[in-house]
Motif scaffolding. Structure first.
Motif, short mmCIF file in Angstrom:
data_model
loop_
_atom_site.label_atom_id
_atom_site.label_comp_id
_atom_site.label_asym_id
_atom_site.label_seq_id
_atom_site.Cartn_x
_atom_site.Cartn_y
_atom_site.Cartn_z
N SER A 3 -8.08 13.86 -3.77
CA SER A 3 -8.72 14.35 -2.55
C SER A 3 -9.47 13.27 -1.80
O SER A 3 -9.75 13.41 -0.62
CB SER A 3 -9.69 15.49 -2.90
OG SER A 3 -10.68 15.02 -3.80
N ASP A 4 -9.80 12.16 -2.49
CA ASP A 4 -10.54 11.10 -1.81
C ASP A 4 -9.63 10.00 -1.29
O ASP A 4 -10.10 8.97 -0.80
CB ASP A 4 -11.59 10.51 -2.75
CG ASP A 4 -10.97 9.91 -4.02
OD1 ASP A 4 -9.76 10.15 -4.26
OD2 ASP A 4 -11.69 9.21 -4.76
N THR A 5 -8.31 10.19 -1.39
CA THR A 5 -7.37 9.19 -0.89
C THR A 5 -7.43 9.14 0.63
O THR A 5 -7.44 10.18 1.31
CB THR A 5 -5.93 9.51 -1.34
OG1 THR A 5 -5.89 9.52 -2.76
CG2 THR A 5 -4.96 8.47 -0.80
N VAL A 6 -7.45 7.95 1.18
CA VAL A 6 -7.52 7.78 2.63
C VAL A 6 -6.11 7.88 3.22
O VAL A 6 -5.19 7.20 2.77
CB VAL A 6 -8.16 6.43 3.00
CG1 VAL A 6 -8.12 6.22 4.51
CG2 VAL A 6 -9.59 6.35 2.48
N VAL A 7 -5.94 8.73 4.22
CA VAL A 7 -4.67 8.86 4.93
C VAL A 7 -4.70 7.93 6.13
O VAL A 7 -5.67 7.90 6.89
CB VAL A 7 -4.45 10.31 5.40
CG1 VAL A 7 -3.16 10.42 6.20
CG2 VAL A 7 -4.43 11.26 4.21
N ASP A 8 -3.65 7.14 6.28
CA ASP A 8 -3.54 6.26 7.44
C ASP A 8 -3.16 7.11 8.64
O ASP A 8 -2.04 7.60 8.74
CB ASP A 8 -2.48 5.19 7.19
CG ASP A 8 -2.39 4.15 8.31
OD1 ASP A 8 -3.05 4.35 9.35
OD2 ASP A 8 -1.65 3.16 8.15
N GLY A 286 -7.91 18.35 10.59
CA GLY A 286 -6.99 19.27 9.94
C GLY A 286 -5.67 18.62 9.58
O GLY A 286 -5.10 18.88 8.51
N ILE A 287 -5.18 17.76 10.45
CA ILE A 287 -3.94 17.03 10.16
C ILE A 287 -4.15 16.10 8.96
O ILE A 287 -3.29 16.01 8.07
CB ILE A 287 -3.48 16.24 11.40
CG1 ILE A 287 -3.07 17.18 12.52
CG2 ILE A 287 -2.33 15.30 11.04
CD1 ILE A 287 -2.80 16.49 13.83
N GLU A 288 -5.27 15.43 8.96
CA GLU A 288 -5.57 14.53 7.84
C GLU A 288 -5.64 15.30 6.52
O GLU A 288 -5.11 14.86 5.49
CB GLU A 288 -6.88 13.80 8.10
CG GLU A 288 -7.23 12.76 7.04
CD GLU A 288 -8.47 11.96 7.38
OE1 GLU A 288 -8.77 10.99 6.64
OE2 GLU A 288 -9.14 12.29 8.38
N GLY A 289 -6.28 16.46 6.55
CA GLY A 289 -6.37 17.28 5.35
C GLY A 289 -5.00 17.74 4.87
O GLY A 289 -4.72 17.76 3.66
N TYR A 290 -4.13 18.11 5.79
CA TYR A 290 -2.77 18.53 5.44
C TYR A 290 -2.01 17.39 4.77
O TYR A 290 -1.34 17.59 3.75
CB TYR A 290 -2.05 18.99 6.71
CG TYR A 290 -0.58 19.31 6.52
CD1 TYR A 290 -0.17 20.59 6.18
CD2 TYR A 290 0.39 18.33 6.72
CE1 TYR A 290 1.18 20.89 6.03
CE2 TYR A 290 1.74 18.62 6.56
CZ TYR A 290 2.13 19.90 6.22
OH TYR A 290 3.46 20.18 6.06
N ILE A 296 1.07 12.91 1.75
CA ILE A 296 1.60 12.06 2.82
C ILE A 296 0.55 11.00 3.13
O ILE A 296 -0.54 11.32 3.60
CB ILE A 296 1.92 12.90 4.08
CG1 ILE A 296 2.95 13.97 3.74
CG2 ILE A 296 2.41 12.00 5.21
CD1 ILE A 296 3.14 15.01 4.83
N ARG A 297 0.87 9.75 2.86
CA ARG A 297 -0.13 8.68 3.01
C ARG A 297 -0.25 8.16 4.44
O ARG A 297 -1.27 7.59 4.80
CB ARG A 297 0.21 7.52 2.06
CG ARG A 297 0.10 7.91 0.60
CD ARG A 297 0.36 6.73 -0.32
NE ARG A 297 0.23 7.12 -1.72
CZ ARG A 297 -0.91 7.15 -2.38
NH1 ARG A 297 -2.03 6.80 -1.78
NH2 ARG A 297 -0.96 7.53 -3.64
N ARG A 298 0.79 8.32 5.24
CA ARG A 298 0.76 7.87 6.63
C ARG A 298 1.16 9.04 7.52
O ARG A 298 2.25 9.59 7.36
CB ARG A 298 1.71 6.69 6.86
CG ARG A 298 1.38 5.44 6.08
CD ARG A 298 2.46 4.37 6.25
NE ARG A 298 2.57 3.91 7.64
CZ ARG A 298 3.59 4.19 8.43
NH1 ARG A 298 4.61 4.93 8.01
NH2 ARG A 298 3.62 3.72 9.67
#
Length: 317
Positions: A3-8, A286-290, A296-298
């Protein structure tokens, strides 16, 4: 994905780089300053400022906005302060924003579009131009540039020739085949497309038996047009090679995800701001959370992942 992974969240729109895919649509976010006390503009991928013409315009007579059961009709008439005041008063404000600034331009002749593009050369606060081709073309008897591929191509060529910034052309849905227009402006040098603009509509007051809008008709936006926008996006991304920014009825993150999955490289949020001034920021979150939930990393990897029946049959073989 933890849950703490950063999404690009970064996306590319041709030569334009956005910090996230959410852009505030023209005419719904002013020049950024209007929302500054409620929303930090730096949290957005960008803003498209209110439409700009060479000379100031007062717009259409009121009433100019009316709510519908599933959207909004507006007949503002592209009211704006004009080029001179924009350069003197608005550019200093835009220079302070930590986000991508796109200026929506319009004219009533090919020469006017070219003149606006030339006047915005060298303005560091402006990162790109969005060309509104839904305006009446006085050179062709009032027919909108965006309904004729030849006229749309000429306007695009004029802007590209005079601009020193990426050129995005905003397409009208009020056409028989949007792909014909899309290919014409792509061939004329556009770096990207944005679609759809509003659908033409009207409302009637049954007590007075008069049109509700002072201009009789206006542009319909909001949830009512989302299915139309999605399908036109689906058609267009398969007709051109340049990136497409999708819009039309995006009210929450799930709406936005539909557009991304269908093939949009970035998105514009408009009418939602009149309901919730923080809509764009909440949609981006919301997109980042999805993406985090789905591993999905990027966010760019989500674009164009729609599985149609043909795709499903190919996968199952």
């Amino acid at each position: 994905m933890p849950s703490d992974t950063v999404v690009d969240m970064r996306v590319s729109l041709g030569p334009l780089q956005l910090k996230n895919p959410i852009v505030a649509a023209s005419g719904t976010y002013g020049y950024g300053e209007e929302y500054a006390e409620l929303v930090n503009p730096s949290l957005l991928g960008g803003i498209v400022v209110k439409g700009l013409s060479l000379k100031p315009r007062e717009g259409n007579p009121p009433p100019r906005i009316v709510e519908t059961p599933c959207g909004m009709l507006n007949a503002i008439g592209l009211a704006n302060c004009g080029l001179d005041r924009f350069l003197a008063e608005k550019v200093p404000l835009l220079s302070a924003l930590d986000t991508t600034v796109i200026v929506n331009i319009y004219g009533h002749s090919t020469a006017e579009y070219g003149a606006l593009a030339g006047a915005l050369q060298g303005i560091d606060a402006v990162d790109a131009l969005e060309v509104n081709i839904s305006c009446p073309n006085v050179e062709c008897g009032g027919l909108a540039f965006g309904t004729d591929p030849v006229a749309a191509g000429r306007v695009t060529e004029s802007v590209v020739r005079n601009a020193d910034k990426p050129v995005i052309v905003k397409l009208s849905p009020n056409v028989t085949d949007i792909c014909v227009i899309a290919r014409a402006v792509e061939a004329a040098g556009a770096d990207a497309l944005s679609l759809i603009n509003t659908l033409t509509g009207m409302a009637v007051d049954v007590e007075t038996r008069r049109p509700v809008l002072g201009n009789l008709s206006g542009g319909l936006s909001g949830p009512a047009i989302k299915p139309v926008a999605l399908y036109m996006l689906y058609q267009t991304v398969r007709a051109v090679r340049i990136p497409v920014m999708g819009m039309g009825g995006i009210m929450d993150a799930r709406d936005a995800l539909e557009f991304l999955i269908t093939g949009a490289a970035a998105l514009q949020v408009g009418t939602a701001h009149f309901v919730n001034p923080r809509a764009s920021v909440e949609i981006a979150a919301g997109i980042e959370g999805y993406c985090r939930e789905k591993g999905i990393r990027r966010v760019a990897d989500l674009s164009g992942t729609l599985l149609t029946r043909v795709h499903r049959e190919m996968i199952s073989r």
